[in-house]
Design a protein around this motif. Structure first.
Motif, mmCIF file in Angstrom:
data_model
loop_
_atom_site.group_PDB
_atom_site.id
_atom_site.type_symbol
_atom_site.label_atom_id
_atom_site.label_comp_id
_atom_site.label_asym_id
_atom_site.label_seq_id
_atom_site.Cartn_x
_atom_site.Cartn_y
_atom_site.Cartn_z
ATOM 1 N N ARG A 50 27.896 -58.467 -40.972
ATOM 2 C CA ARG A 50 27.958 -57.039 -41.321
ATOM 3 C C ARG A 50 26.567 -56.450 -41.533
ATOM 4 O O ARG A 50 26.426 -55.393 -42.143
ATOM 5 N N GLU A 52 24.422 -54.892 -39.557
ATOM 6 C CA GLU A 52 24.175 -53.575 -38.991
ATOM 7 C C GLU A 52 24.919 -52.499 -39.787
ATOM 8 O O GLU A 52 26.108 -52.661 -40.102
ATOM 9 N N PRO A 53 24.254 -51.396 -40.109
ATOM 10 C CA PRO A 53 24.866 -50.348 -40.936
ATOM 11 C C PRO A 53 26.181 -49.816 -40.379
ATOM 12 O O PRO A 53 27.113 -49.551 -41.136
ATOM 13 N N GLN A 54 26.253 -49.645 -39.055
ATOM 14 C CA GLN A 54 27.474 -49.086 -38.473
ATOM 15 C C GLN A 54 28.670 -49.991 -38.748
ATOM 16 O O GLN A 54 29.761 -49.520 -39.081
ATOM 17 N N VAL A 55 28.477 -51.301 -38.635
ATOM 18 C CA VAL A 55 29.548 -52.254 -38.905
ATOM 19 C C VAL A 55 29.903 -52.231 -40.389
ATOM 20 O O VAL A 55 31.086 -52.196 -40.768
ATOM 21 N N THR A 58 31.590 -48.825 -41.433
ATOM 22 C CA THR A 58 32.901 -48.679 -40.802
ATOM 23 C C THR A 58 33.945 -49.509 -41.535
ATOM 24 O O THR A 58 35.055 -49.043 -41.823
ATOM 25 N N ARG A 61 34.768 -47.997 -44.933
ATOM 26 C CA ARG A 61 35.605 -46.807 -44.816
ATOM 27 C C ARG A 61 37.047 -47.195 -44.493
ATOM 28 O O ARG A 61 37.996 -46.635 -45.064
ATOM 29 N N THR A 66 34.346 -47.116 -49.652
ATOM 30 C CA THR A 66 33.147 -46.322 -49.386
ATOM 31 C C THR A 66 32.314 -46.119 -50.642
ATOM 32 O O THR A 66 31.085 -46.255 -50.623
ATOM 33 N N SER A 98 26.900 -39.404 -47.524
ATOM 34 C CA SER A 98 27.933 -38.785 -46.704
ATOM 35 C C SER A 98 28.633 -37.688 -47.493
ATOM 36 O O SER A 98 28.670 -37.725 -48.729
ATOM 37 N N THR A 131 24.299 -36.096 -43.926
ATOM 38 C CA THR A 131 24.405 -36.307 -42.488
ATOM 39 C C THR A 131 25.281 -35.249 -41.839
ATOM 40 O O THR A 131 26.338 -34.879 -42.362
ATOM 41 N N LYS A 133 26.717 -35.614 -38.986
ATOM 42 C CA LYS A 133 27.767 -36.226 -38.166
ATOM 43 C C LYS A 133 29.126 -36.208 -38.863
ATOM 44 O O LYS A 133 30.146 -36.330 -38.227
ATOM 45 N N ASP A 160 20.258 -35.941 -39.107
ATOM 46 C CA ASP A 160 20.902 -35.961 -37.779
ATOM 47 C C ASP A 160 21.155 -34.563 -37.233
ATOM 48 O O ASP A 160 22.167 -34.329 -36.556
#
Length: 392
Positions: A50, A52-55, A58, A61, A66, A98, A131, A133, A160
Motif C-alpha cells: 500500500r 503508493e498514495p493512490q492505493v 482508495t 475510502r 478515510t 480532501s 484538492t 479532483k 490540482d
C-alpha cells in the motif's frame, strides 16, 4: 489525538496501537527568482503493497477509514516536523485535505489544532491544500470552512487546479492564497501553444488577486524555461527535488541551472530596452554586523535617508527601510545589473503588498553589491520606455 471513526479499531495497515503505520516524505516548493524554498509539500506513503498514495487512500475510502488515514498521515508528519530545527520550519508545510475530511465536524472541533499544539506547532505552520479532483457540492459550506480555517491561522491552497470540472467555482469561493496548477497543464507545455496561452492567463489572474501560482510536476528544463517565460515563479517537481524523508533544498546543480535560466530572461525584449545598470545609484551601505541601534540612529540623524543596505563583505545581506526600521529584510529583491528595466518593473510589482514599493538591490554577475534602484525611478523610466515604444 487519534479520533476513531467508529468503535471498531483501525486496521494495522493504518495504526499499530498509537503508532501510525504510514510514513511521511517532503518535497520542496521553490521560488525561482531567489532559489529559496517557500514551502514543503507533505506526502504520505503506506506500508508494504500500500506504499503508493493512490492505493492507500482508495482502500481507506472503500473500507470507511478515510478519517483514520488522514489522522495517521497528520500524526506521522507532525512528529517528523516537530524534530526539525527552527530554520527548517521557517517555510510552511502543505498538507492535502480532501473535501470530505475538511467538512467532517471532527476536523473543526478543535482536535486538529490540539494535535498541532501537542507537537509544538501552530496553524500558521501549515497550508491546507484542497484538492480540486474531489469538489464540494455545497458552495456555502466551502466558504464557511475555508474562512474558519483561515481565521484559525491556516494557509489555504487550491490543489490540482485544472484537473476537474469545478475548479473555477471552488477557486472563487475559497479565495486561496496559493493556486497549484495540475501537472497535466505543466507536462510538455513547451510543445503545446494552447497550454501556454491558458497558463499565461492564469498567471495574470493570480497576480490580480494576489495569489501565489505554483506549477506542480515540473520534470524537464524545457518545461521550466517555458513556465519562466510565461511568468511562473514558483515550482515543484522531480526536476527540483524528489520527495525525501526530511525537508531538503535543491542541489547545487539545480541552483546553477536555475541561475542560468533566470539570466536568460534578463535580455532586452525590445531594441530600445535599457538595463537596470543604467539606473543604479550607489547609496549608503553598512556592515551587516552593525548594531541595530547604530542603524536606527542613521535614520534619526539623516531625514532624507530612505534606506540602508547591509553587506557581508561586498555582498548584500539585508535591507533596512525607514518605514520598517529597525527590522531587517534579509530577503530583499536582488537582481543583476543586466536585467532589462521593463522586466524588472514586472518582477518588482509582483512582490507582496508590504514590500512592493521597497527599493531593489542591484548586483553584478558575481553577486557583488552595486547599488539600489527605487520604485519611483523604476516606474518613471519604464513608463518613459513604454510611451516611446507606443508613440512610434
Amino acid at each position: 489525538m487519534r479520533l476513531p471513526l467508529s468503535s471498531a479499531p483501525a486496521p494495522a495497515w493504518l495504526w499499530n496501537g498509537d503508532e501510525p503505520s504510514v510514513t511521511s516524505v517532503f518535497q520542496p516548493i521553490v521560488d525561482l527568482l531567489h532559489g529559496e524554498v517557500i514551502g514543503h509539500e507533505v506526502l504520505s506513503r503506506g506500508p508494504g503493497e500500500r506504499r503508493e498514495p493512490q492505493v492507500l487512500f482508495t482502500q481507506a475510502r472503500e473500507e470507511g477509514y478515510t478519517w483514520e488515514l488522514e489522522r495517521a498521515c497528520w500524526t506521522s508528519a507532525l512528529r517528523c516536523i516537530s524534530t526539525l530545527s527552527d530554520e527548517q520550519r521557517r517555510a510552511p508545510f502543505f498538507f492535502n485535505v480532501s473535501p470530505d475530511v475538511l467538512s467532517d465536524p471532527r476536523f473543526g472541533d478543535g482536535s486538529t489544532v490540539a494535535l498541532l499544539a501537542r507537537y509544538g506547532l501552530k496553524p500558521g505552520h501549515l497550508v491546507l491544500e484542497i484538492t480540486e479532483k474531489a469538489a464540494f457540492e455545497d458552495i456555502e459550506l466551502i466558504q464557511r470552512l475555508t474562512r474558519q480555517c483561515a481565521a484559525e491561522g491556516f494557509g489555504i491552497a487550491l490543489d490540482d487546479f485544472g484537473a476537474g470540472h469545478s475548479g473555477l467555482v471552488t477557486l472563487v469561493h475559497s479565495a486561496p492564497q496559493f493556486i497549484k496548477l495540475d501537472q497535466a497543464l505543466v507536462r510538455n507545455i513547451h510543445r503545446y501553444s494552447y497550454q501556454q496561452h491558458l497558463v499565461k492567463s492564469l498567471v495574470a489572474f493570480a497576480a490580480s488577486v494576489d495569489a501565489v501560482l505554483i506549477a506542480e510536476g515540473v520534470e524537464t528544463w524545457d518545461e521550466l524555461a517555458v513556465l519562466l517565460r510565461l511568468g511562473i515563479r514558483h515550482v515543484q517537481g522531480y526536476l527540483i527535488a524528489r520527495p525525501a524523508p526530511a525537508p531538503v533544498r535543491p542541489n547545487g546543480e539545480f541552483e546553477a541551472q536555475r541561475h542560468s535560466a533566470m539570466r536568460a530572461l534578463d535580455f532586452r525584449e525590445h531594441e530600445d530596452d535599457e538595463t537596470v545598470g543604467s539606473m543604479v545609484i550607489r547609496r549608503l551601505c553598512m556592515d551587516a554586523a552593525t548594531p541595530t541601534g547604530d542603524v536606527q540612529g542613521l535614520f534619526a540623524n539623516a531625514s532624507q535617508l530612505d534606506h540602508v543596505v547591509l553587506l557581508e563583505g561586498d555582498r548584500p545581506k539585508a535591507l533596512v527601510t525607514r518605514q520598517r526600521a529597525p527590522a531587517r529584510d534579509e530577503r530583499p529583491l536582488v537582481v543583476e545589473d543586466r536585467m532589462a528595466i521593463t522586466t524588472l518593473a514586472r518582477v518588482a510589482m509582483k512582490r507582496g503588498a508590504d514590500t512592493v514599493y521597497d527599493p531593489v538591490v542591484v548586483v553584478d554577475e558575481q553577486g557583488s553589491f552595486l547599488g539600489t534602484v527605487t520604485m519611483k525611478q523604476l516606474i518613471h523610466r519604464s513608463t518613459e520606455l513604454l510611451e516611446r515604444r507606443t508613440s512610434r
